[in-house]
Design an enzyme around this catalytic site. Sequence first.
Site, PDB file in Angstrom:
ATOM      1  N   THR A  39       7.335  -0.940   0.160  1.00  0.00           N
ATOM      2  CA  THR A  39       6.512  -0.497   1.047  1.00  0.00           C
ATOM      3  C   THR A  39       6.081   0.606   0.016  1.00  0.00           C
ATOM      4  O   THR A  39       4.894   1.538   0.295  1.00  0.00           O
ATOM      5  CB  THR A  39       6.762   0.250   2.323  1.00  0.00           C
ATOM      6  OG1 THR A  39       7.797   1.002   2.157  1.00  0.00           O
ATOM      7  CG2 THR A  39       7.198  -0.767   3.416  1.00  0.00           C
ATOM      8  N   LYS A  77      -2.487   6.655  10.209  1.00  0.00           N
ATOM      9  CA  LYS A  77      -1.780   5.402  10.133  1.00  0.00           C
ATOM     10  C   LYS A  77      -0.237   5.606  10.925  1.00  0.00           C
ATOM     11  O   LYS A  77       0.653   6.566  10.798  1.00  0.00           O
ATOM     12  CB  LYS A  77      -1.160   5.224   8.633  1.00  0.00           C
ATOM     13  CG  LYS A  77      -2.716   5.217   7.785  1.00  0.00           C
ATOM     14  CD  LYS A  77      -2.341   5.352   6.254  1.00  0.00           C
ATOM     15  CE  LYS A  77      -1.925   6.564   5.745  1.00  0.00           C
ATOM     16  NZ  LYS A  77      -1.812   6.792   4.383  1.00  0.00           N
ATOM     17  N   GLY A  82       3.858   2.704  -2.132  1.00  0.00           N
ATOM     18  CA  GLY A  82       2.110   2.659  -2.534  1.00  0.00           C
ATOM     19  C   GLY A  82       1.533   2.115  -1.402  1.00  0.00           C
ATOM     20  O   GLY A  82       0.275   1.715  -1.835  1.00  0.00           O
ATOM     21  N   THR A  83       1.819   1.883  -0.214  1.00  0.00           N
ATOM     22  CA  THR A  83       1.074   1.450   0.874  1.00  0.00           C
ATOM     23  C   THR A  83      -0.132   2.212   1.224  1.00  0.00           C
ATOM     24  O   THR A  83      -1.076   1.737   1.396  1.00  0.00           O
ATOM     25  CB  THR A  83       1.884   0.937   2.147  1.00  0.00           C
ATOM     26  OG1 THR A  83       2.672   1.920   2.423  1.00  0.00           O
ATOM     27  CG2 THR A  83       2.875  -0.109   1.854  1.00  0.00           C
ATOM     28  N   GLY A  84       0.143   3.467   1.185  1.00  0.00           N
ATOM     29  CA  GLY A  84      -1.045   4.372   1.553  1.00  0.00           C
ATOM     30  C   GLY A  84      -1.852   4.448   0.482  1.00  0.00           C
ATOM     31  O   GLY A  84      -3.073   4.520   1.113  1.00  0.00           O
ATOM     32  N   CYS A  85      -1.622   4.234  -0.741  1.00  0.00           N
ATOM     33  CA  CYS A  85      -2.534   4.295  -1.917  1.00  0.00           C
ATOM     34  C   CYS A  85      -3.362   3.186  -1.817  1.00  0.00           C
ATOM     35  O   CYS A  85      -4.602   3.185  -1.968  1.00  0.00           O
ATOM     36  CB  CYS A  85      -1.864   4.478  -3.357  1.00  0.00           C
ATOM     37  SG  CYS A  85      -0.880   5.619  -3.577  1.00  0.00           S
TER      38      CYS A  85
END
Length: 270
Positions: A206, A175, A208-211
């Site tokens: 942003t 990412k 929690g964007t990875g989750c």
Amino acid sequence: MNLKTTLTIAGSDCSGGAGIQADLKTMTMNGVYAMSVITALTAQNTTGVRAIQESTPKFVKQQIDAVFEDIYPDAVKIGMVSSSELIREIAERLRFYNAKNVVVDPVMVATSGSSLMANDAVETMVSELFPIASLVTPNVPEAQVLSGLTVETKEDMVAAAKKIGDTYHCAVLLKGGHSVNDANDLLYADGEAVWFEGKRIDNPNTHGTGCTLSSAIASNLAKGFNLTESVQRAKDYISGALAAMLDLGHGSGPMNHAFDLQGNYAKEAE
């Protein structure tokens, strides 16, 4: 209607923007039946992690068994797992049940900068979880740890993703949101690199964007889309959530925005 099923194995975020809470919201909005195994309770919000209460390996095993023995997941997303003991238990159970469409989000550090994983757990994660993963989704800082390379350019991203993928024999979605250029992500799978162009969105929310991204990918894999399609659909989904720019409070995560936009995103999740 026969809903596909997706399991998230991760830590709880009491503020609701990341972790289990974000995963469940994402999976629901992407049209699958969401289930969870909680690896830890955390006291956290968008500004930092205050405390972590880890689940015991035995209790994590009991949760996994309870899910698989009753409602077999079509996909599994793995997020925050803070210790080697938990990782070994999870890997053993997933191998036992022959889990499919496993997406590993190697959560090492929270968006706020707080450490979420013991140092020895990283080595255990790559040796136990990566070999059973359909996809691993590191961000740039995580990719640097996993590859041992410095990542500052698109060429660096290719080199790091290739090294991780070739070393651990798994597909890698690197990412680019932490890089200096726009939020372009790189999928390295079966020896080939595919870029997913993204536009950096000026949104401070942003957390929690990875989750959210990894859960959306798992949801689409569960529904039968291939890896490339699943990544593209997940990127479109999270970009829409961030672009909506809704604000439910200081730093609230993108999944809170998307969940509030249920009418708009429900159609995309079909």
